[in-house]
Design a protein around this motif. Structure first.
Motif, PDB file in Angstrom:
ATOM      1  N   LEU A 293     -17.175  -7.949  26.851  1.00 16.26           N
ATOM      2  CA  LEU A 293     -16.280  -9.291  26.583  1.00 16.26           C
ATOM      3  C   LEU A 293     -15.472  -9.067  25.366  1.00 16.26           C
ATOM      4  O   LEU A 293     -14.205  -9.146  25.126  1.00 16.26           O
ATOM      5  N   LEU A 294     -16.331  -8.441  24.083  1.00 17.23           N
ATOM      6  CA  LEU A 294     -15.700  -8.492  23.003  1.00 17.23           C
ATOM      7  C   LEU A 294     -14.566  -7.061  22.849  1.00 17.23           C
ATOM      8  O   LEU A 294     -13.771  -7.059  22.135  1.00 17.23           O
ATOM      9  N   LEU A 295     -15.104  -6.225  23.625  1.00 13.24           N
ATOM     10  CA  LEU A 295     -14.011  -5.001  23.866  1.00 13.24           C
ATOM     11  C   LEU A 295     -13.086  -5.177  24.820  1.00 13.24           C
ATOM     12  O   LEU A 295     -12.082  -4.345  24.529  1.00 13.24           O
ATOM     13  N   LEU A 296     -13.148  -6.166  25.495  1.00 13.67           N
ATOM     14  CA  LEU A 296     -12.262  -6.229  26.750  1.00 13.67           C
ATOM     15  C   LEU A 296     -10.691  -6.101  26.450  1.00 13.67           C
ATOM     16  O   LEU A 296     -10.056  -5.324  26.843  1.00 13.67           O
ATOM     17  N   PRO A 297     -10.209  -7.066  25.361  1.00 10.55           N
ATOM     18  CA  PRO A 297      -8.664  -6.829  25.000  1.00 10.55           C
ATOM     19  C   PRO A 297      -8.586  -5.465  24.271  1.00 10.55           C
ATOM     20  O   PRO A 297      -7.160  -5.207  24.253  1.00 10.55           O
ATOM     21  N   HIS A 298      -9.261  -4.708  24.001  1.00 16.54           N
ATOM     22  CA  HIS A 298      -9.096  -3.373  23.355  1.00 16.54           C
ATOM     23  C   HIS A 298      -9.097  -2.312  24.223  1.00 16.54           C
ATOM     24  O   HIS A 298      -9.025  -1.309  23.829  1.00 16.54           O
ATOM     25  N   LEU A 299      -9.692  -2.583  25.662  1.00 15.42           N
ATOM     26  CA  LEU A 299      -9.831  -1.297  26.231  1.00 15.42           C
ATOM     27  C   LEU A 299      -8.468  -0.515  26.754  1.00 15.42           C
ATOM     28  O   LEU A 299      -8.520   0.546  26.594  1.00 15.42           O
ATOM     29  N   SER A 387     -15.101 -16.664  33.556  1.00 13.68           N
ATOM     30  CA  SER A 387     -15.967 -16.632  34.689  1.00 13.68           C
ATOM     31  C   SER A 387     -17.126 -15.285  34.456  1.00 13.68           C
ATOM     32  O   SER A 387     -18.275 -15.380  34.827  1.00 13.68           O
ATOM     33  N   ILE A 388     -16.690 -14.233  33.781  1.00 14.75           N
ATOM     34  CA  ILE A 388     -17.567 -13.248  33.439  1.00 14.75           C
ATOM     35  C   ILE A 388     -18.602 -13.687  32.331  1.00 14.75           C
ATOM     36  O   ILE A 388     -19.934 -13.361  32.490  1.00 14.75           O
ATOM     37  N   VAL A 389     -18.241 -14.538  31.615  1.00 10.50           N
ATOM     38  CA  VAL A 389     -19.026 -15.419  30.512  1.00 10.50           C
ATOM     39  C   VAL A 389     -20.021 -16.142  31.209  1.00 10.50           C
ATOM     40  O   VAL A 389     -21.322 -15.906  31.039  1.00 10.50           O
ATOM     41  N   LEU A 419     -24.311 -17.169  21.444  1.00 14.90           N
ATOM     42  CA  LEU A 419     -23.148 -16.320  21.348  1.00 14.90           C
ATOM     43  C   LEU A 419     -22.094 -16.376  22.654  1.00 14.90           C
ATOM     44  O   LEU A 419     -21.034 -16.425  22.501  1.00 14.90           O
ATOM     45  N   MET A 420     -22.671 -16.444  23.654  1.00 10.93           N
ATOM     46  CA  MET A 420     -22.000 -16.519  24.969  1.00 10.93           C
ATOM     47  C   MET A 420     -21.457 -17.902  25.117  1.00 10.93           C
ATOM     48  O   MET A 420     -20.112 -17.927  25.478  1.00 10.93           O
ATOM     49  N   GLY A 421     -22.006 -18.808  24.608  1.00  7.20           N
ATOM     50  CA  GLY A 421     -21.309 -20.198  24.458  1.00  7.20           C
ATOM     51  C   GLY A 421     -19.974 -20.074  23.554  1.00  7.20           C
ATOM     52  O   GLY A 421     -19.073 -20.708  23.955  1.00  7.20           O
ATOM     53  N   ALA A 422     -20.291 -19.348  22.240  1.00 11.07           N
ATOM     54  CA  ALA A 422     -18.925 -19.377  21.658  1.00 11.07           C
ATOM     55  C   ALA A 422     -17.886 -18.604  22.522  1.00 11.07           C
ATOM     56  O   ALA A 422     -16.663 -18.855  22.248  1.00 11.07           O
ATOM     57  N   LEU A 423     -18.192 -17.466  23.045  1.00 13.98           N
ATOM     58  CA  LEU A 423     -16.945 -17.013  23.787  1.00 13.98           C
ATOM     59  C   LEU A 423     -16.442 -17.791  24.818  1.00 13.98           C
ATOM     60  O   LEU A 423     -15.032 -17.653  25.099  1.00 13.98           O
ATOM     61  N   ARG A 427     -10.499 -19.745  22.875  1.00 12.29           N
ATOM     62  CA  ARG A 427      -9.303 -19.496  23.808  1.00 12.29           C
ATOM     63  C   ARG A 427      -9.360 -18.116  24.575  1.00 12.29           C
ATOM     64  O   ARG A 427      -9.515 -17.150  23.474  1.00 12.29           O
ATOM     65  N   PRO A 428      -9.561 -17.866  25.767  1.00 11.08           N
ATOM     66  CA  PRO A 428      -9.660 -16.392  26.166  1.00 11.08           C
ATOM     67  C   PRO A 428      -8.551 -15.614  25.996  1.00 11.08           C
ATOM     68  O   PRO A 428      -7.446 -16.171  26.221  1.00 11.08           O
TER      69      PRO A 428
END
Length: 807
Positions: A293-299, A387-389, A419-423, A427-428
């Motif tokens: 999820l942290l990498l997702l925007p950078h893929l 949803s992934i979170v 950490l998952m809660g913070a994600l 804002r996604p």
């Protein structure tokens, strides 16, 4: 006597191979009846999963009460082969029955028996073979874990070979026949063991552990695992081209992850405390989901930075591999550990078949509900990212349950949970197509972003030029660059100009409504049915009012959310004109370019009716390019090909497409129609001729005899990798120019041939310029435009393009 264990594993490998091959084939067969909507496809998958669950518990209990499980397994495999034959055999009857229904739910009820019976039999193979091999196992629960690994490995092979080779080279029907043969062979392999079966081994009263925890965990891991597969596919559908090969690669990698995980447990982890291994495995699945999820925007940036490769094969496959490694592969390896681990803990020494079947049932129920819940509810309610979170948190909760006996081990899951809660709270990020970031000279802003079950709809605007573009996932629906507008306006106007009095029109692929708005300008039109498979485009079309004139509010427009081919199958209405503007056939719309589709179109046209369809020149090798033209020509005895810049229009009818020039002038002379054509510099019969290229005789001469694109041989979807060559557009355009015909052929009356020749020569120069532009030679592009202007000095279109305002 042959090695009972090795041959049984070989049999179950082939069983996995055939199961995945059937899934690929069933999806293709049944989508022709139910359509390709997300609801239809998801429902078919749900029926299949339900059948697996029912079969696992029914035959699991049954085999524990019988002393000859190998005989039962043989019966199951042979019966799978027999019952699966019903789908292709009765497919024409299914299509006929479906055509009389107007609800996909009723259609599903007709199709379900054909799908449910073989899937129930497939579901029974796992517990029955596990029961058959238990007497030769050294310890409880090991054999089912090994079978799970080998079956998944077979599935990898089935998905790979069917998705990349069999359908491409053999066609659907022959591939299906081979898959049925594999089912029979899978059963025949174990024939030597049927007469020498032994009873269930007594393990000396080993206590079954786990209680309800293991079935509950199996349910939730199935729910979350297949739910995540749906969500990951949504992400990949935005980041990657929607080709058959792309998603075959993704499916293979997903199965490789599961197979690798099951192998690791089978060979390395089975000796360790299963509860501790379960807790750690489930927790680290959440950790890898967190990292992804942290990498997702950078893929997309990672893919775009991949060194350029000349191989077309790698251009299609390498991005999918890279993104899959970062997005889901580590998590799926750990997911592959969980089910054989649960089997090891849960299986009863007294009732191995029933306990295996029950656990498989719980997992299958979760695998049925999870993707439906994720695809239909979660995406629409909270979006893909959150949803992934949420599903990652479910894995974390399950893992924590295995640590309850040792509270100190809960510290790590709690940290991951925070950490998952913070994600989830933040804002996604918007998941956008990579092409938005690719062009360095663009400065895009997002005007519209909304996720629907059928796809993510995005509208962006280049702040430098004001050009807007609408996307559904990774596919561009339409842009407002001049080149794109010219193609869709030609699609909307040409068939109506050639029809004597078009009243009823069907538009397949509403998009942003620009084609429909051109159609609505013709005074004779009384009704326009617009069929669009992607939800949300009617809402997004509001951002294109300048170009579509708010046509969605026109009282003549009937907007229908459905698969276009499925709509034609169901409706009895006939039309004067049908237009079809799908995505590129290699990008998911191949079934709208087959002989069977064109036959269906012809059955819905009135006498003298005309069909017009988007004609791409890019992403098509010579074989695919000629096949597309040949198929259309063979389907429609009278055919015209028009090119508007980089894109084209195929127009076909069962009556001659000839027109009197005076009649054409009258139809083009309607004020609104003339203004619309003037916006693409085609408002006179001579200017319109700039776009004419071929009629049916020219196509026949150019393409000759050969294969056509059909449901059985989907050439355009299973294209040769040479279609990925960047120079294909210019090769195909050159080929068209070499075979271009005289525009005056389509007229029944006198026409000024000198004017025809001048516009032909000028437009030839323009298209030569486009070829240079495609090569990156902008100097050559300008030189050819200047040459066109020496022939037609006052042609405003070429002045516009020379200034750069037309793209």
């Amino acid at each position: 006597m042959p090695d009972i264990r090795k041959l049984s594993f070989l049999s179950f490998f082939l069983s996995g191979f055939s199961a995945l091959s059937y899934q690929v084939l069933w999806k293709r067969y049944l989508s022709l009846a139910l359509g390709s909507t997300v609801y239809a496809i998801s429902s078919v998958i749900a029926v299949f999963m339900v059948g697996l669950g029912i079969g696992s518990v029914l035959f699991g209990r049954f085999c524990d009460r019988r002393r000859r499980p190998f005989l039962i397994y043989f019966f199951l495999q042979v019966s799978i082969g027999v019952t699966t034959i019903l789908i292709p055999v009765f497919h024409p009857m299914i299509l006929k029955a479906v055509s009389s229904l107007h609800s996909w739910i009723f259609m599903l009820l007709i199709i379900s028996p054909f799908l449910l019976l073989p899937s129930i039999l497939m579901g029974g193979t796992f517990p029955v073979l596990s029961r058959a091999l238990e007497p030769v196992s050294k310890e409880r629960g090991v054999v089912p874990g090994g079978l799970y690994f080998i079956n998944t490995a077979g599935g990898v092979s089935g998905a790979l070979i069917t998705g990349f080779f069999l359908i491409k080279y053999l066609g659907m029907n022959l591939t299906y026949a081979m898959t049925v043969l594999v089912s029979f062979i899978s059963g025949m392999i174990i024939i030597p063991f049927i007469r020498n079966e032994i009873g269930v081994r007594d393990y000396g009263g080993i206590e079954k552990i786990g209680g309800l925890l293991i079935p509950f965990a199996a349910f939730l891991t199935g729910f979350s695992g297949i739910g995540l597969e749906v969500l990951w596919n949504r992400v990949l559908g935005i980041y990657l081209p929607n080709t058959t090969y792309t998603f075959s690669t993704i499916l293979v990698l997903y199965l490789i992850g599961l197979s690798t995980g099951s192998y690791i447990y089978y060979k390395r982890l089975k000796k360790f405390n299963p509860l501790s291994v379960a807790g750690l495995t489930l927790t680290f699945i959440s950790v890898f989901i967190l990292i992804s999820l942290l990498l997702l925007p950078h893929l997309p940036d990672i893919v775009l930075k991949v060194p350029f490769v000349k191989s077309p094969e790698l251009r299609y496959i390498l991005p999918a591999i890279i993104i899959s490694i970062f997005l889901f592969l580590p998590a799926t390896v750990l997911m592959g550990i969980t089910f054989p681990l649960f089997l090891k803990v849960y299986i009863s020494e007294k009732r191995p078949g029933e306990s295996t079947g029950m656990l498989y049932l719980f997992n299958t129920i979760g695998s049925t509900i999870g993707p439906l819940f994720a695809g239909f509810f979660l995406i629409k309610s909270i979006g893909t990212y959150r949803s992934i979170v949420l599903l990652g948190v479910i894995y974390l909760i399950i893992g924590s349950l295995f640590f309850l006996r040792d509270r100190k081990k809960l510290i790590f899951p709690i940290i991951v949970f925070l950490l998952m809660g913070a994600l989830y709270i933040r804002r996604p990020p918007m998941i956008l197509p990579p092409s938005i970031k690719r062009a360095k000279n663009r400065k895009d802003r997002v005007l519209f972003y909304r996720e629907f079950p059928s796809g993510t709809v995005v509208v962006v605007e280049d702040m430098n030029t004001g050009i807007r573009a609408c996307y559904v996932d990774n596919s561009v629906v339409v842009g407002t660059a001049y080149d794109a507008l010219k193609a869709v306006k030609l699609l909307g106007n040409l068939p109506l100009l050639f029809n004597q009095k078009p009243e009823d029109v069907l538009v397949i692929g509403f998009g942003t409504g620009i084609t429909t708005s051109s159609i609505a300008l013709h005074r004779s039109v009384k009704s326009i049915d617009c069929v669009e498979i992607a939800r949300g485009l009617d809402t997004a079309s509001v951002l294109f009012l300048r170009y579509n004139r708010g046509v969605i509010s026109d009282r003549r427009v009937n907007y229908i959310v459905n698969d276009g081919r499925n709509y034609l199958l169901q409706t009895e209405k006939t039309y004067d004109v049908i237009t079809c503007d799908p995505t590129h056939p290699a990008l998911g719309s191949g079934s709208l370019y087959t002989m069977e589709f064109y036959s269906l179109v012809r059955s819905r046209l009135k006498r003298g009716g005309i069909f017009a369809e988007y004609f791409p020149l890019h992403k098509l090798g010579k074989r695919e390019f000629l096949t597309m033209l040949r198929t259309f020509r063979r389907a429609f005895p009278y055919t015209l090909i028009w090119i508007g810049g980089a894109h084209g229009v195929m127009m076909g009818s069962e009556t001659p497409l000839l027109i009197n020039p005076d009649s054409l002038k009258i139809r083009m002379g309607e004020e609104d129609v003339m203004d619309d054509l003037a916006s693409i510099y085609s408002e006179t019969i001579y200017k319109l001729g700039k776009s004419f290229f071929l009629d049916q005789d020219g196509i026949q001469k150019m393409t000759g005899d050969g294969m056509v694109n059909s449901d059985n041989h989907p050439v355009l979807e299973f294209f040769g990798f040479e279609s990925g060559r960047l120079e294909n557009w210019e090769i195909n355009m050159n080929f068209l120019l070499e075979n271009r015909e005289d525009y005056s052929r389509i007229f029944t009356g006198e026409i000024d041939r000198d004017s025809v020749n001048l516009y032909r020569l000028a437009s030839d120069s323009y298209y030569r310029g486009l070829i240079e532009k495609n090569r990156g030679n902008f100097k050559g592009y300008r030189e050819w435009l200047l040459k066109a202007l020496t022939i037609l000095p006052h042609e405003s279109e070429y002045h516009l393009l020379l200034s750069g305002d037309g793209g």
